[in-house]
Design an enzyme around this catalytic site. Structure first.
Site, PDB file in Angstrom:
ATOM      1  N   ASP A 198       8.856  34.288   7.488  1.00 24.48           N
ATOM      2  CA  ASP A 198       7.584  34.359   6.781  1.00 24.48           C
ATOM      3  C   ASP A 198       6.621  33.402   7.490  1.00 24.48           C
ATOM      4  O   ASP A 198       6.728  32.181   7.352  1.00 24.48           O
ATOM      5  CB  ASP A 198       7.824  33.949   5.315  1.00 24.48           C
ATOM      6  CG  ASP A 198       6.521  33.774   4.532  1.00 24.48           C
ATOM      7  OD1 ASP A 198       5.436  33.828   5.147  1.00 24.48           O
ATOM      8  OD2 ASP A 198       6.605  33.575   3.307  1.00 24.48           O
ATOM      9  N   GLN A 201       2.133  30.666   6.623  1.00 25.47           N
ATOM     10  CA  GLN A 201       1.501  29.345   6.772  1.00 25.47           C
ATOM     11  C   GLN A 201       1.564  28.825   8.203  1.00 25.47           C
ATOM     12  O   GLN A 201       0.976  27.791   8.509  1.00 25.47           O
ATOM     13  CB  GLN A 201       2.168  28.327   5.833  1.00 25.47           C
ATOM     14  CG  GLN A 201       1.938  28.610   4.366  1.00 25.47           C
ATOM     15  CD  GLN A 201       0.489  28.444   3.928  1.00 25.47           C
ATOM     16  OE1 GLN A 201      -0.290  27.725   4.560  1.00 25.47           O
ATOM     17  NE2 GLN A 201       0.110  29.113   2.853  1.00 25.47           N
ATOM     18  N   LYS A 224      -5.416  34.364   6.062  1.00 27.75           N
ATOM     19  CA  LYS A 224      -5.191  32.926   6.302  1.00 27.75           C
ATOM     20  C   LYS A 224      -5.546  32.543   7.737  1.00 27.75           C
ATOM     21  O   LYS A 224      -5.494  31.380   8.116  1.00 27.75           O
ATOM     22  CB  LYS A 224      -3.724  32.576   6.017  1.00 27.75           C
ATOM     23  CG  LYS A 224      -3.337  32.725   4.536  1.00 27.75           C
ATOM     24  CD  LYS A 224      -1.998  32.138   4.273  1.00 27.75           C
ATOM     25  CE  LYS A 224      -1.345  32.631   3.007  1.00 27.75           C
ATOM     26  NZ  LYS A 224      -1.896  32.073   1.772  1.00 27.75           N
TER      27      LYS A 224
HETATM   28  N1  C6P Z   1       0.315  31.356  -0.131  1.00 22.29           N
HETATM   29  C1  C6P Z   1      -0.959  29.472  -0.991  1.00 22.29           C
HETATM   30  O1  C6P Z   1      -1.911  28.975  -1.602  1.00 22.29           O
HETATM   31  P1  C6P Z   1      -0.148  36.890   0.588  1.00 22.29           P
HETATM   32  O2  C6P Z   1      -0.583  36.557  -0.816  1.00 22.29           O
HETATM   33  O3  C6P Z   1       0.693  38.131   0.641  1.00 22.29           O
HETATM   34  O4  C6P Z   1      -1.265  36.875   1.584  1.00 22.29           O
HETATM   35  O5  C6P Z   1       0.788  35.657   1.059  1.00 22.29           O
HETATM   36  C2  C6P Z   1       1.899  35.287   0.293  1.00 22.29           C
HETATM   37  C3  C6P Z   1       2.556  34.090   0.882  1.00 22.29           C
HETATM   38  C4  C6P Z   1       3.818  34.216   1.422  1.00 22.29           C
HETATM   39  N2  C6P Z   1       4.440  33.197   2.026  1.00 22.29           N
HETATM   40  C5  C6P Z   1       3.862  31.989   2.131  1.00 22.29           C
HETATM   41  C6  C6P Z   1       4.576  30.885   2.828  1.00 22.29           C
HETATM   42  C7  C6P Z   1       2.585  31.784   1.585  1.00 22.29           C
HETATM   43  O6  C6P Z   1       2.020  30.582   1.680  1.00 22.29           O
HETATM   44  C8  C6P Z   1       1.922  32.859   0.932  1.00 22.29           C
HETATM   45  C9  C6P Z   1       0.577  32.656   0.302  1.00 22.29           C
HETATM   46  C10 C6P Z   1      -0.966  30.956  -0.688  1.00 22.29           C
HETATM   47  O7  C6P Z   1      -0.010  28.792  -0.631  1.00 22.29           O
HETATM   48  C11 C6P Z   1      -1.411  31.775  -1.852  1.00 22.29           C
HETATM   49  S1  C6P Z   1      -0.219  31.836  -3.143  1.00 22.29           S
END
Ligand code: C6P
Length: 404
Positions: A198, A201, A224
């Site tokens: 994943d 980040q 992001k």
């Molecule tokens: N974290 C945060 O504020 P999406 O929502 O599908 O774009 O990403 C989900 C997601 C999955 N894995 C990790 C490690 C993430 O950080 C995130 C999204 C944001 O930390 C929003 S909850």
């Protein structure tokens, strides 16, 4: 060296006032701000070439299709995928993980094991729990230590020939820990397990090389990395993408359809059912170009400076505790102030123009580990400055005084 003032001028939102104060945006972990070039590219798509893709022979459809495929090629180069058809457009990280977890339902049976880590976002926990419920496989968790690092000796013990997939983040959203994924991938492959990374980040801070990492899947979100919301990428090795069944059925993912039998389109279309976010996919390529124009080496070096500066300044506040002190960390600081709820600090500093995230950050197991309801999370990007960090530190001190 980065020319930060020049970079900041690329982001119109950063010169905006919020609650009468100049915005200090430290919620980059949730989503990044967008440079003008990305905002303009969205308008340009709709003004000049808006049409559905892969469907029409007419000129606009071909222009839109070409732009979409050019963007796929940019992402391929960016992550060093071997083939463009290993790059699947998704709506984000969550979509990518669900597509893979859903595909594994056809491969798992009772007795098989899925390994997740204690540092995961809910998006990389829940789809695997659902998969285990469906198949009778068992979910196992790689534990973490007080610093917020995964305990590699425990990981070694958990790996066995029962392990079918290991799914771990490259960087933790709640603590900023950079996980040693290359070593973890090698170890998983030694027992025959697949690995999903994943990268939600990680991709704002570094350029992943999927061939060097040798991961089987790598997922991330466009929003992001300065791209539009509702965009993302699922990278998968060709063999795996061929082996997994499609996630969704519909238009564009088929080769032939009759009421008796449907055959699927070749990669990448097999995983791209329905009309996609065309503008988003194209503009994700623009965002990647923008970031590469700045350079990830520069970004990493500058963000590390911000992290070191903020850690030092925040640590000097009485009663402030930082969660996540891993040796390898990105520019994320999660903290609390003794006796004060994180929401209260977040609310007061928002009034002073400082945007941070408060709460469990969609990583409740991490909060449970530390026995806290949540943290205040400041996550920095390459367009942030030390002056903004000073403003946050002053705001936190003020909030502390008001609340104690
Ligand atoms: N974290 C945060 O504020 P999406 O929502 O599908 O774009 O990403 C989900 C997601 C999955 N894995 C990790 C490690 C993430 O950080 C995130 C999204 C944001 O930390 C929003 S909850």
């Amino acid at each position: 060296m980065l020319d930060i003032q020049k970079i900041r001028a690329d982001f119109p939102i950063l010169s905006q006032k919020v609650n009468g104060k100049l915005l200090v945006y430290f919620d980059n972990g949730a989503t990044s701000q967008k440079p003008q070039v990305v905002i303009d590219a969205i308008a340009q798509y709709y003004q000049e070439i808006n049409a559905n893709i892969h469907r029409g022979v007419h000129t606009l459809s071909q222009l839109a299709t070409d732009a979409y495929e050019v963007s796929r090629g940019k992402i391929q180069n960016h992550i060093n995928a071997k083939h463009a058809h290993e790059v699947i457009f998704t709506s984000g990280t969550t979509h990518g993980i669900n597509a893979v977890a859903n595909g594994f339902a056809s491969l798992l049976k009772v007795g098989d094991e899925v390994l997740v880590s204690a540092l995961e976002h809910h998006s990389n926990i829940v789809p695997w729990q659902m998969l285990c419920e469906r198949t009778g496989a068992t979910l196992k968790v790689i534990p973490m230590n007080e610093q917020g690092e995964l305990i590699q000796l425990e990981y070694d013990k958990l790996l066995s020939d029962k392990t079918k997939i290991v799914t771990v983040n490259h960087i933790s959203n709640a603590l900023g820990t950079i996980n040693p994924i290359k070593e973890m991938i090698t170890k998983a492959h030694q027992v025959g397990a697949a690995v999903l990374i994943d990268g939600a980040q990680a991709t704002p801070h570094l350029k992943p090389d999927v061939q060097d990492l040798d991961c089987d899947f790598y997922v991330f979100s466009g929003h992001k990395i300065c791209g539009p919301t509702g965009t993302g990428i699922l990278y998968g090795k060709e063999d795996w993408l061929r082996k997994l069944p499609p996630y969704q059925g519909g238009g564009e993912m088929i080769a032939t359809v009759s009421f008796e039998k449907t055959t699927y389109a070749d990669l990448p279309h097999k995983f791209e059912a329905g009309t996609p976010n065309i503008a988003g996919g194209i503009v994700l390529g623009t965002a990647v170009d923008y970031l590469n124009g700045i350079g990830f080496d520069h970004i990493a070096q500058y963000e590390h400076e911000l992290l070191t500066y903020a850690t030092e300044k925040l640590s000097a506040i009485n009663g402030l505790k930082i969660y996540g002190t891993a040796e390898h960390k990105t520019s994320v600081i999660s903290f609390n102030i003794e006796g004060i709820h994180p929401y209260d600090i977040g609310t007061i500093i928002d009034k002073l123009g400082i945007a941070v995230r408060t709460g469990h950050h969609c990583a409740q197991p991490i909060m449970d580990y530390f026995k806290i309801p949540g943290t205040i999370r400041a996550s920095f990007a390459f367009y942030n400055t030390k002056e903004e960090i000073d403003a946050m530190v002053e705001a936190v001190k003020k909030a502390q005084m008001m609340l104690s």
